[in-house]
Design an enzyme around this catalytic site. Structure first.
Site, short mmCIF file in Angstrom:
data_model
loop_
_atom_site.label_atom_id
_atom_site.label_comp_id
_atom_site.label_asym_id
_atom_site.label_seq_id
_atom_site.Cartn_x
_atom_site.Cartn_y
_atom_site.Cartn_z
N VAL A 26 -3.33 -17.96 36.93
CA VAL A 26 -3.05 -17.73 38.36
C VAL A 26 -4.33 -17.33 39.09
O VAL A 26 -4.67 -17.88 40.15
CB VAL A 26 -1.96 -16.63 38.51
CG1 VAL A 26 -1.80 -16.23 39.97
CG2 VAL A 26 -0.62 -17.14 37.95
N ASP A 130 2.00 -17.54 14.60
CA ASP A 130 1.79 -18.08 13.24
C ASP A 130 0.40 -18.68 13.01
O ASP A 130 0.02 -18.94 11.88
CB ASP A 130 2.82 -19.19 12.95
CG ASP A 130 4.22 -18.64 12.82
OD1 ASP A 130 4.38 -17.41 12.83
OD2 ASP A 130 5.17 -19.44 12.72
N LYS A 216 -2.09 2.39 -11.48
CA LYS A 216 -1.79 2.07 -10.08
C LYS A 216 -0.33 2.41 -9.80
O LYS A 216 0.53 2.18 -10.65
CB LYS A 216 -2.06 0.57 -9.83
CG LYS A 216 -1.89 0.17 -8.36
CD LYS A 216 -2.34 -1.28 -8.15
CE LYS A 216 -2.00 -1.81 -6.77
NZ LYS A 216 -2.76 -1.15 -5.69
N ARG A 247 11.48 -2.95 -3.94
CA ARG A 247 12.28 -3.15 -2.72
C ARG A 247 11.85 -4.43 -2.02
O ARG A 247 10.72 -4.89 -2.20
CB ARG A 247 12.06 -1.97 -1.76
CG ARG A 247 12.45 -0.63 -2.33
CD ARG A 247 13.95 -0.42 -2.17
NE ARG A 247 14.42 0.68 -3.03
CZ ARG A 247 14.51 1.93 -2.62
NH1 ARG A 247 14.16 2.26 -1.40
NH2 ARG A 247 14.96 2.86 -3.44
#
Ligand code: ADP
Length: 354
Positions: A26, A130, A216, A247
């Site tokens: 614009v 993406d 770890k 999870r």
């Protein structure tokens, strides 16, 4: 040609930074003598339904920092039909719209090229989180989405460390695993799985077991959504094979929102300006690109073909056509460079994430 009136729209999936692009379009247009700029609502749907409003320097004030798009976005299957397209052309003629800047992804550019063919010059600006538009190294929204992922995964990692857990995180990226590759490196993920690169599951699980033996405690595995029906089941397999509580988290649409980062605001501003300059210069059917750090442009049809080539969607007939017109070598090189950069990132991630 004198451009008295132009339109700007956002279409397809939204991306943070679209507002910065609208603002730049614009302000550049009005600054360069365009009398009126129509903000067209909800992409091509608003064009067909004549849902638009004049924008000015003040009406795009205070939007650069906002996520989403002030012009809204929508899918518009009707626009793909002959009647829909004719209706869009009629509305442009009625309102005196001499050209359109279309901000979106490859679907949006297909619409833009169809409109250009019917006499309404269009320029596309690539915006999708993406980063899957192969003609450009960068698409607006990518950096903000990555920063959102990093912020969330850092939090998951804290709690994984406390409880000695693994978390498989699915991030967006249907055709391109760019978000996964970059954020995997940035969050210190032990493994990254994307559709377009080979993934050795046994090796990845062996790596997790070895790292566990080395004391770890946190294990982040990033998976791009392009690896369909994979992440959730993979989390179960990791738990079974390693004995580590695992999870699964799907970050989903939270990645689409939020205030754009500096990178997205600046790139959107530069691309918005470049799009208007090309249009006023009498050019059309171009998509604005960033290549090797420089803002440039490419013919939309060529850009769409490069995209198909990179995603391995091209037919033998299309390859033969490109060879006959002499553009195959150049387009192949473009795709090879892009694939090499991706593979390089993947290799680095494998080397340093242990
Ligand atoms: P994106 O631009 O993010 O790829 P879509 O693929 O949904 O998103 O495309 C956005 C819109 O562009 C569609 O809703 C439709 O109006 C228009 N469009 C998509 N494909 C075409 C096409 N082949 N021809 C004309 N218009 C198209």
């Amino acid at each position: 040609m004198q451009f008295k009136r132009i339109g700007v729209l956002t279409s397809g999936g939204d991306a943070p930074g679209m507002n910065a692009a609208i603002r730049s379009v614009v302000r550049t247009a009005i600054g360069r003598g365009v009398e009126e700029v129509y903000g067209i609502y909800s992409g091509y749907k608003g064009l067909i339904e004549e849902d638009m409003e004049l924008l000015n320097i003040r009406s795009v004030s205070n939007i650069i920092s906002h996520g989403g798009t002030m012009l809204y976005s929508a899918r518009c299957p009707e626009f793909k039909t002959e009647e829909g397209m004719q209706r869009a052309v009629d509305v442009c003629k009625k309102r005196g719209i001499d050209g359109i800047i279309a901000i979106g992804g490859d679907g949006t550019f297909r619409g833009a090229t169809d409109l250009t063919r019917r006499g309404i010059p269009c320029i596309g600006i690539p915006a999708t989180i993406d980063n899957d538009i192969s003609s450009t190294d960068y698409t607006i929204g990518f950096d903000t989405a990555m920063n959102t992922v990093v912020e969330l995964v850092d939090k998951l990692r804290d709690t994984c460390e406390s409880h000695a857990r693994c978390n498989v995180v699915e991030v967006m990226g249907k055709y391109a695993g760019d978000i996964a590759l970059h954020t995997g490196i940035a969050t210190g993920a032990i493994s990254i799985a994307v559709r377009e690169l080979p993934y050795d599951e046994d090796q990845a699980i062996a790596k997790i077991i070895k790292a566990r033996e080395n004391k770890k405690r946190n294990f982040i595995v990033i998976v791009a959504e392009g690896k369909e029906n994979f992440a959730e089941a993979y989390a179960k397999r990791i738990e079974e094979k390693t004995g580590i509580e695992t999870r699964f988290s799907r970050l989903a649409h939270v990645q689409r929102g939020g205030n754009p980062t500096v990178r997205d605001r600046v790139t959107a501003s530069l691309m918005g300006k470049a799009a208007v300059m090309e249009l006023l210069d009498g050019k059309s059917n171009l998509v604005i690109c960033e290549r090797k750090g420089v803002i440039t442009s490419m013919d939309i049809n060529k850009a769409l073909k490069i995209d198909r080539m990179f995603k391995d969607l091209m037919t033998p007939e299309e390859y033969a056509e490109l060879e006959a017109e002499g553009s195959l070598v150049d387009m192949r090189r473009h795709c090879e460079e892009r694939a090499a950069a991706k593979l390089n990132l993947y290799r680095i991630s494998q080397e340093i994430c242990k």
